[in-house]
Design an enzyme around this catalytic site. Structure first.
Site, PDB file in Angstrom:
ATOM      1  N   LYS A  10      72.799   3.507  40.319  1.00  0.00           N
ATOM      2  CA  LYS A  10      73.104   4.798  40.933  1.00  0.00           C
ATOM      3  C   LYS A  10      71.805   5.553  41.212  1.00  0.00           C
ATOM      4  O   LYS A  10      70.939   5.641  40.346  1.00  0.00           O
ATOM      5  CB  LYS A  10      73.983   5.627  39.988  1.00  0.00           C
ATOM      6  CG  LYS A  10      74.133   7.097  40.368  1.00  0.00           C
ATOM      7  CD  LYS A  10      74.880   7.870  39.300  1.00  0.00           C
ATOM      8  CE  LYS A  10      74.173   7.875  37.979  1.00  0.00           C
ATOM      9  NZ  LYS A  10      72.917   8.682  37.996  1.00  0.00           N
ATOM     10  N   PRO A  93      65.322  -2.089  34.837  1.00  0.00           N
ATOM     11  CA  PRO A  93      64.667  -1.598  33.619  1.00  0.00           C
ATOM     12  C   PRO A  93      65.615  -0.814  32.715  1.00  0.00           C
ATOM     13  O   PRO A  93      66.592  -0.215  33.177  1.00  0.00           O
ATOM     14  CB  PRO A  93      63.545  -0.690  34.151  1.00  0.00           C
ATOM     15  CG  PRO A  93      63.375  -1.059  35.581  1.00  0.00           C
ATOM     16  CD  PRO A  93      64.697  -1.535  36.060  1.00  0.00           C
ATOM     17  N   ALA A  95      66.607   2.305  30.201  1.00  0.00           N
ATOM     18  CA  ALA A  95      66.333   3.750  30.091  1.00  0.00           C
ATOM     19  C   ALA A  95      65.510   4.249  31.274  1.00  0.00           C
ATOM     20  O   ALA A  95      64.439   4.826  31.111  1.00  0.00           O
ATOM     21  CB  ALA A  95      65.609   4.055  28.777  1.00  0.00           C
ATOM     22  N   SER A  96      66.049   4.038  32.481  1.00  0.00           N
ATOM     23  CA  SER A  96      65.244   4.292  33.674  1.00  0.00           C
ATOM     24  C   SER A  96      65.831   5.320  34.630  1.00  0.00           C
ATOM     25  O   SER A  96      65.310   5.506  35.732  1.00  0.00           O
ATOM     26  CB  SER A  96      65.026   2.970  34.429  1.00  0.00           C
ATOM     27  OG  SER A  96      66.271   2.350  34.725  1.00  0.00           O
ATOM     28  N   GLY A  97      66.927   5.990  34.261  1.00  0.00           N
ATOM     29  CA  GLY A  97      67.431   7.080  35.076  1.00  0.00           C
ATOM     30  C   GLY A  97      68.234   6.682  36.296  1.00  0.00           C
ATOM     31  O   GLY A  97      68.476   7.516  37.172  1.00  0.00           O
ATOM     32  N   ILE A  98      68.666   5.435  36.351  1.00  0.00           N
ATOM     33  CA  ILE A  98      69.448   4.982  37.502  1.00  0.00           C
ATOM     34  C   ILE A  98      70.837   4.508  37.086  1.00  0.00           C
ATOM     35  O   ILE A  98      71.518   3.817  37.852  1.00  0.00           O
ATOM     36  CB  ILE A  98      68.705   3.868  38.281  1.00  0.00           C
ATOM     37  CG1 ILE A  98      68.188   2.761  37.348  1.00  0.00           C
ATOM     38  CG2 ILE A  98      67.555   4.465  39.090  1.00  0.00           C
ATOM     39  CD1 ILE A  98      67.478   1.614  38.067  1.00  0.00           C
ATOM     40  N   GLY A 101      72.967   1.002  32.772  1.00  0.00           N
ATOM     41  CA  GLY A 101      73.850   0.669  31.665  1.00  0.00           C
ATOM     42  C   GLY A 101      75.274   1.089  31.944  1.00  0.00           C
ATOM     43  O   GLY A 101      76.232   0.343  31.658  1.00  0.00           O
ATOM     44  N   ASP A 135      78.063   9.932  33.830  1.00  0.00           N
ATOM     45  CA  ASP A 135      77.964   9.289  35.139  1.00  0.00           C
ATOM     46  C   ASP A 135      78.953   8.136  35.299  1.00  0.00           C
ATOM     47  O   ASP A 135      78.933   7.439  36.317  1.00  0.00           O
ATOM     48  CB  ASP A 135      76.542   8.821  35.414  1.00  0.00           C
ATOM     49  CG  ASP A 135      75.973   7.927  34.317  1.00  0.00           C
ATOM     50  OD1 ASP A 135      76.638   7.748  33.275  1.00  0.00           O
ATOM     51  OD2 ASP A 135      74.845   7.414  34.489  1.00  0.00           O
TER      52      ASP A 135
END
Length: 285
Positions: A10, A93, A95-98, A101, A135
């Site tokens: 996302k 990656p 913990a990458s803000g997208i 997970g 999210d």
């Protein structure tokens, strides 16, 4: 053939955040798109319950307890006891803000619903996906609609599909610095945030939408990881870039490009500089 599903990450074209509420949540207003970049999840319904990991970033997850992974949470959210085995091909990656997970957890829910014939419809799946995090609903809607432009409000539970968008070229890059979402929000709270500002919807051009808005978590994230600003400076200056910004709470940044060719060139340049970078197109929905 083993059932499998692609889980696109996302990207927040716009992310407006309000002050912490009494219930411990932050109100948001965000516009999201989904690039053809992500992980792949497969499922063996008859195998021993568990998760196996592979791919570029699979080793980063191999020592964790499977029950802490969002794929495992998919069982509970669908009222199931753990059964069968997932394989996560992790190409994004950690913990990458997208929302990677969360996207993986959403994909697991969709896969279980299909393979096991559970019969949940789209609205039911969106509501249950909130159990994956704020999210979850927008990631679920993005996968069900095949992309497009989505708006999420409230704490993320109010999702609206705004329609299709042009499948523009996009580059994602990460400086290799994990950024804690909790730490970013704590810094955001300490700065005394203003009341929530609604996103401005200027049409369906993703570059114009990004430029008309912003990301309220950018400055808090950069204060914790200055490497984000350095990366964004590089991406903004690359030939063919229409606009560039940080996604979510960081540290991944994105750039919308004028052409697929310029996106590929930019990706190669970023990789040569030591960044993780991938390019593709935005799923039109």
């Amino acid at each position: 053939m083993t059932p499998a599903i692609f889980a696109p990450v996302k990207i927040n074209l716009a992310l407006h955040v309000g002050p912490l509420r009494a219930d411990g949540y932050h109100p948001v207003d965000t516009l999201c798109v989904f690039p053809m970049i992500g992980d792949v999840i497969s499922y063996e319904p008859e195998a021993q319950a568990g998760i196996d990991f592979g791919g570029t970033f699979g080793a980063d997850l191999s020592n964790e307890d499977p029950q802490t992974n969002l794929l495992w949470r998919a069982f509970r959210l669908l009222d199931l006891e753990p059964q069968g085995r997932f394989f996560l091909q992790k190409e994004t990656p950690i913990a990458s803000g997208i929302g990677a997970g969360t996207a993986d957890g959403v994909a697991a829910m969709l896969l279980l619903n299909e393979v096991l014939g559970l019969g949940f419809d789209a609205r039911q799946l969106e509501r249950r996906a909130l159990g994956l995090g704020a999210d979850g609903p927008v990631c679920m809607a993005g996968q069900i609609h095949g992309g497009g432009i989505l708006r999420a409000r409230g704490i993320g539970e109010k999702v609206e599909h705004l329609g299709r968008c042009e499948p523009k070229a996009i580059v994602l890059a990460n400086p290799g610095v994990p950024v804690s979402t909790g730490a970013v929000f704590s810094r955001f709270d300490s700065d005394g945030p203003e009341p929530l500002e609604e996103v401005r919807i200027t049409g369906r051009d993703v570059s114009l939408l990004q430029r008309a808005n912003g990301n309220d978590l950018f400055q808090p994230a950069v204060s914790l990881a200055p490497e984000i600003a350095d990366l964004l400076d590089v991406m903004t200056g690359q030939p063919g870039t229409e606009t560039a910004a940080m996604s979510g709470s960081g540290a991944t940044c994105f750039a919308i490009h004028a052409s697929r060719a310029s996106a590929v060139r930019a990706t190669r340049d970023l990789q040569a500089r030591g960044y993780w970078a991938e390019s593709s197109f935005i799923l039109p929905g």
